[in-house]
Write a protein that holds these residues in place. Structure first.
Motif, PDB file in Angstrom:
ATOM      1  N   GLN A  22      -9.865  37.587   1.756  1.00  0.00           N
ATOM      2  CA  GLN A  22      -9.808  36.282   3.065  1.00  0.00           C
ATOM      3  C   GLN A  22      -9.196  37.070   4.089  1.00  0.00           C
ATOM      4  N   VAL A  23     -10.243  36.483   4.851  1.00  0.00           N
ATOM      5  CA  VAL A  23      -9.790  36.572   6.450  1.00  0.00           C
ATOM      6  C   VAL A  23      -9.757  35.759   7.701  1.00  0.00           C
ATOM      7  N   ASP A  24      -9.669  34.716   7.467  1.00  0.00           N
ATOM      8  CA  ASP A  24      -9.588  33.213   7.758  1.00  0.00           C
ATOM      9  C   ASP A  24      -8.135  32.718   7.437  1.00  0.00           C
TER      10      ASP A  24
ATOM     11  N   THR B 261     -10.153  42.714   9.145  1.00  0.00           N
ATOM     12  CA  THR B 261     -10.277  43.963   9.337  1.00  0.00           C
ATOM     13  C   THR B 261     -10.753  44.599   8.566  1.00  0.00           C
ATOM     14  N   ASP B 262     -12.591  43.970   8.509  1.00  0.00           N
ATOM     15  CA  ASP B 262     -12.473  45.139   6.997  1.00  0.00           C
ATOM     16  C   ASP B 262     -12.650  46.503   6.301  1.00  0.00           C
ATOM     17  N   ASP B 263     -12.914  47.463   7.533  1.00  0.00           N
ATOM     18  CA  ASP B 263     -12.463  48.734   7.108  1.00  0.00           C
ATOM     19  C   ASP B 263     -10.644  48.853   5.589  1.00  0.00           C
ATOM     20  N   VAL B 264      -9.909  47.847   6.372  1.00  0.00           N
ATOM     21  CA  VAL B 264      -8.324  47.462   5.557  1.00  0.00           C
ATOM     22  C   VAL B 264      -8.565  46.648   4.565  1.00  0.00           C
TER      23      VAL B 264
ATOM     24  N   LEU C  69      -0.711  39.692   3.308  1.00  0.00           N
ATOM     25  CA  LEU C  69      -0.566  38.759   4.396  1.00  0.00           C
ATOM     26  C   LEU C  69      -0.238  39.395   6.157  1.00  0.00           C
ATOM     27  N   ASP C  70      -1.608  39.239   6.992  1.00  0.00           N
ATOM     28  CA  ASP C  70      -1.881  40.110   7.891  1.00  0.00           C
ATOM     29  C   ASP C  70      -1.152  38.883   9.149  1.00  0.00           C
ATOM     30  N   VAL C  71      -0.784  39.940  10.070  1.00  0.00           N
ATOM     31  CA  VAL C  71       0.033  38.443  11.152  1.00  0.00           C
ATOM     32  C   VAL C  71      -1.003  37.727  11.893  1.00  0.00           C
ATOM     33  N   MET C  72      -1.839  39.038  12.137  1.00  0.00           N
ATOM     34  CA  MET C  72      -2.590  38.220  13.125  1.00  0.00           C
ATOM     35  C   MET C  72      -3.757  38.090  12.385  1.00  0.00           C
ATOM     36  N   LEU C  73      -4.972  37.241  12.410  1.00  0.00           N
ATOM     37  CA  LEU C  73      -5.636  36.093  11.974  1.00  0.00           C
ATOM     38  C   LEU C  73      -6.222  35.493  12.808  1.00  0.00           C
TER      39      LEU C  73
END
Length: 223
Positions: A30-32, A9-12, A50-54
């Motif tokens: 990293q976004v991926d 999520t770009d803004d986050v 680390l985000d969960v939904m990627l």
């Protein structure tokens, strides 16, 4: 320290990167998920957020692979899902902590400080002391005895690295890896410059930055 942020999520992602860089940390964003997992195969970090939904690979799978490789890096999981099963799954897979979105950035910073404190030796407070030099990691200030000195962002980070393990020799390459991200390309002369600046500002302190010829630098506590 050096942080890997995996957030699509770009803004986050922009907000987290900006806040941690402002207080002196180096952030690779990293976004991926698959790209992040590959980076972790060959790059050492002090913390992974680390985000969960990627896309590519979800956070749980990245975490699973990381722990299968016996990588001990602290991992702070971010999730928009508040279900208890997701939080339990993250912890069972080896996460060190988690935050549910939306969160207060001050809490994120505080939790990150705790995890990085454990990583650097488990000091019970956010104050690092070496001789008469005291660095407050919460308020980002440094005192020599009763005198406060002004350090720029990377000077502060360099002192934090050296003071967290007094007597340990850090090579120039190690310091480069901690102080600069992937999108920056400094040479090793940059470390010499920052060391020289920090030495000047530490004049009068009992602690000194010592050059170990051919190996690197260490901070030695004087008496």
């Amino acid at each position: 320290m050096r942080i890997l942020l995996v957030e699509d999520t770009d803004d986050v992602g922009e907000a987290i990167t900006r806040r941690f860089e402002t207080i002196g940390h180096s952030v690779d964003w990293q976004v991926d998920g698959l790209a992040a997992s590959e980076i972790l195969d060959f790059t050492v970090y002090d913390l992974v957020i680390l985000d969960v939904m990627l896309p590519g690979l979800d956070g749980f799978e990245i975490l699973r692979r990381l722990r299968l490789q016996k990588n001990p890096v602290p991992v702070l999981v971010l999730t928009a899902r508040s279900e208890i099963d997701d939080r339990v799954s993250a912890l069972d897979l080896g996460a060190d902590d988690y935050l549910v979105k939306p969160f207060d950035f001050r809490e994120l910073e505080a939790r990150a400080r705790v995890l990085m404190r454990r990583r650097s030796g488990g000091e019970p407070t956010n104050i690092i002391t070496c001789g008469d030099v005291a660095l407050d990691r919460t308020n980002r200030n440094v005192r020599i005895g009763n005198r406060e000195i002004q350090l720029k962002r990377r000077e502060m980070s360099l002192l934090e690295i050296l003071a967290s393990r007094p007597g340990r020799v850090f090579s120039k390459q190690e310091l480069l890896d901690h102080l600069f991200g992937f999108d920056e390309a400094p040479d090793q002369n940059a470390i010499e410059l920052y060391v020289a600046r920090l030495r000047k500002k530490l004049e009068g302190a009992t602690s000194q930055i010592v050059t170990v010829r051919g190996l690197g630098y260490k901070l030695v506590a004087g008496s």
